[in-house]
Enzyme design. Structure first.
Site, PDB file in Angstrom:
ATOM      1  N   SER A 233     -21.065 -44.340  11.491  1.00 24.26           N
ATOM      2  CA  SER A 233     -19.780 -44.217  12.556  1.00 24.26           C
ATOM      3  C   SER A 233     -19.128 -45.217  13.077  1.00 24.26           C
ATOM      4  O   SER A 233     -17.910 -45.418  13.868  1.00 24.26           O
ATOM      5  CB  SER A 233     -19.674 -43.172  13.363  1.00 24.26           C
ATOM      6  OG  SER A 233     -19.486 -41.848  12.898  1.00 24.26           O
TER       7      SER A 233
ATOM      8  N   SER B 210     -16.732 -41.932  12.332  1.00 23.52           N
ATOM      9  CA  SER B 210     -15.742 -41.260  13.489  1.00 23.52           C
ATOM     10  C   SER B 210     -15.333 -42.274  14.130  1.00 23.52           C
ATOM     11  O   SER B 210     -14.965 -41.546  15.029  1.00 23.52           O
ATOM     12  CB  SER B 210     -16.757 -40.142  13.450  1.00 23.52           C
ATOM     13  OG  SER B 210     -18.119 -40.238  14.646  1.00 23.52           O
TER      14      SER B 210
ATOM     15  N   LYS C 102     -15.319 -44.170  23.425  1.00 21.78           N
ATOM     16  CA  LYS C 102     -15.497 -43.752  22.531  1.00 21.78           C
ATOM     17  C   LYS C 102     -15.433 -42.201  23.453  1.00 21.78           C
ATOM     18  O   LYS C 102     -16.233 -41.386  24.337  1.00 21.78           O
ATOM     19  CB  LYS C 102     -16.206 -43.758  21.458  1.00 21.78           C
ATOM     20  CG  LYS C 102     -16.215 -42.071  20.609  1.00 21.78           C
ATOM     21  CD  LYS C 102     -17.429 -42.338  19.089  1.00 21.78           C
ATOM     22  CE  LYS C 102     -17.237 -41.108  18.262  1.00 21.78           C
ATOM     23  NZ  LYS C 102     -18.250 -41.747  16.858  1.00 21.78           N
TER      24      LYS C 102
HETATM   25  N1  GLN Z   1     -19.644 -39.722   8.601  1.00 24.55           N
HETATM   26  C1  GLN Z   1     -20.624 -39.972   8.694  1.00 24.55           C
HETATM   27  C2  GLN Z   1     -20.451 -38.164   8.892  1.00 24.55           C
HETATM   28  O1  GLN Z   1     -19.531 -37.399   8.849  1.00 24.55           O
HETATM   29  C3  GLN Z   1     -21.682 -40.080  10.105  1.00 24.55           C
HETATM   30  C4  GLN Z   1     -20.368 -39.745  11.183  1.00 24.55           C
HETATM   31  C5  GLN Z   1     -20.678 -40.302  12.313  1.00 24.55           C
HETATM   32  O2  GLN Z   1     -21.597 -42.000  12.332  1.00 24.55           O
HETATM   33  N2  GLN Z   1     -21.041 -39.999  13.363  1.00 24.55           N
HETATM   34  O3  GLN Z   1     -21.592 -37.250   9.298  1.00 24.55           O
END
Ligand code: GLN
Length: 475
Positions: A173, A149, A74
């Site tokens: 995420s 994400s 990532k």
């Molecule tokens: N979808 C969640 C957010 O928007 C989690 C994102 C993540 O775990 N980086 O914050």
């Protein structure tokens, strides 16, 4: 292609590492144009590494199971000499000056890093649509989002662009994109894996973890990346179990809880149906299943979005065009330089998070929002502590819906935030959670089961996942 199988092919000299890595790059070049899992590739370096591994194999050296295994990373994890953009314009030309601890550890085992994967800008999102460099598509059905994400990492594994990948999970995420793309994804316990070299989003919630095609492969990666690191003060000094060796331990008699708050309103029928099938299967394995309650679940989204944005607003202060980040040319005052660099460098969702986070931390609102959210976070954590006195593991759907269409939620932040409803609590409580793919519903859309365990009980989570995976005929 699993890590296990590919390592075996190398050992039996059925294929060389150079041939295999070249094959993966060919596949990426042929197919990633329509998926967009990768933001950058690291081909010259990867092939150089492949050649040297082949030489060492020829010399009879006994290498790790990860030697020559292609991984995707990532793009918020630093790998020396590669760009780390966090899918943000502000870091478009930032090159990592050092390796994250997870990279150092995998490098020591001769894993090969193919490239860096797409994400929502700074990991803010649940669909990868917030990337400044284009959306990733779901390999299972390209009209749909891959989740987020870490959508690029999940898609890279689902599309067979890499054997496994690394992502980060602050509120879901890893688990949610794993669910959307139909792969295994594990968020370890807070403190299990070093975050040194991960660009911080919300430091009290962030964890790095693996994506893989099988539970065993996820266990192989976790074993290498877990463990104490003096460079991350939140990393806990307790021994790392031999996760892969513990997978086939017994599960019969394990007590498993189904939290009633996760099986009610908002859960789509298709998803509920699939999860029910797996629960019946779990019963056949001799698990003792019962309903439990996690009463503060209803507050989890609100608490998460207060704390995560507060921490993000502080962490992102360093991207100012001076210390880090692209600087806007021609500014005449300091204030103008900050304002214009940040205005130009950050996307809409990032700005929204900074504004929300600054608001909840500002004097006058701090007590009402931030402090209160901290207190409710404690209650969420206690819900799990109480539950784990009664049961060994908890099963829930990973996401209330199958993947949604590209464009469907990105205009409505609240709808997007609500898609994290089943994943954020594990981060608030600091416990491990795994997504196990359990099949597909309409339009070939994957559904995932979430297995939650007590802190530092990853081996138990992985063990049940491995048994269910076998039962489902997926490995
Ligand atoms: N979808 C969640 C957010 O928007 C989690 C994102 C993540 O775990 N980086 O914050």
């Amino acid at each position: 292609m699993t890590i296990k199988k590919l390592a075996e092919l190398y050992r039996n000299k059925k294929i060389s590492v150079v041939e295999s890595i070249t094959g993966f790059y060919n596949r990426i070049k042929e197919k990633d144009g329509s998926i967009h899992a990768f933001l950058s590739l690291n081909e010259a370096e990867a092939l150089r590494q492949a050649k040297s591994i082949d030489r060492r194999i020829a010399e009879g050296e006994d290498l790790s199971i990860l030697a020559g295994i292609p991984l995707a990373i990532k793009d918020n994890i630093c790998q020396e000499g590669t760009k780390t953009t966090c899918a943000s314009r502000i870091l478009e030309s930032f090159t990592s000056p050092y390796d994250a601890t997870v990279i150092t550890r995998l490098r020591e085992k001769d894993a090969v890093f193919l490239g860096k994967t797409n994400l929502d800008e700074f990991a803010f999102g649940s669909s990868t649509e917030n990337s400044a460099f284009g959306t990733t598509r779901n390999p299972a059905n390209p009209d749909y989002v891959p989740g987020g994400s870490s959508g690029g990492s999940a898609a890279a594994v689902a599309a067979d662009f890499a054997c496994a990948a690394l992502g980060s999970d602050t509120g879901g995420s890893i688990r949610q994109p794993a669910s959307f793309c139909g792969v295994v994804g594990l968020k370890p316990t807070y403190g299990r894996v070093s975050r040194y070299g991960l660009v911080a989003f919300a430091s009290s919630l962030d964890q790095i973890g693996p994506f893989a095609g099988t539970v065993e492969d996820a266990a192989i990666i976790l074993k290498e990346i877990a463990g104490f690191d003096p460079a991350d003060s939140t990393c806990v000094e307790i021994p790392v179990p031999d996760y892969p060796a513990l997978l086939s331990g017994p599960v019969s008699g394990l007590k498993v809880g189904l939290p009633r708050e996760y099986f009610g309103e908002g859960l789509e029928n298709d998803v509920a149906g699939k999860i029910d099938e797996v629960i019946k299967m779990a019963e056949k394995l001799g698990l003792k299943i019962r309903e439990i309650s996690l009463p503060h679940t209803t507050y989890a989204i609100a608490v998460y979005y207060i704390l995560a944005t507060a921490e993000a607003s502080a962490n992102l202060a360093r991207f100012d065009g001076v210390r880090y980040g692209r600087r806007k040319a021609g500014a005449r005052t300091m204030r103008q330089l900050y304002e214009e660099s940040r205005d130009e460098g950050f996307g809409r969702e990032t700005k929204r998070r900074i504004i929300l986070g600054t608001f909840v931390l500002s004097s006058g609102y701090y007590e009402a929002y931030y402090r209160k959210a901290q207190k409710v976070r404690t209650l969420v954590r206690r819900d799990f502590e109480a539950a784990f006195k009664e049961v060994d593991l908890i099963l829930t759907p990973t996401s209330p819906t199958p993947p949604f269409k590209i464009g469907e939620k990105v205009i409505d932040p609240l709808q997007m935030y609500l898609s994290d409803i089943f994943t954020v609590s594990a981060n608030l409580a600091g416990i491990p959670g795994l997504n196990l793919p359990v099949g597909c519903v309409r339009d070939n859309l994957p559904v995932g089961l979430q297995i939650l365990g007590p802190a530092f009980a990853e081996e138990r989570v992985l063990c049940l996942a491995h048994h269910l995976e076998k039962e489902l005929g997926l490995s």
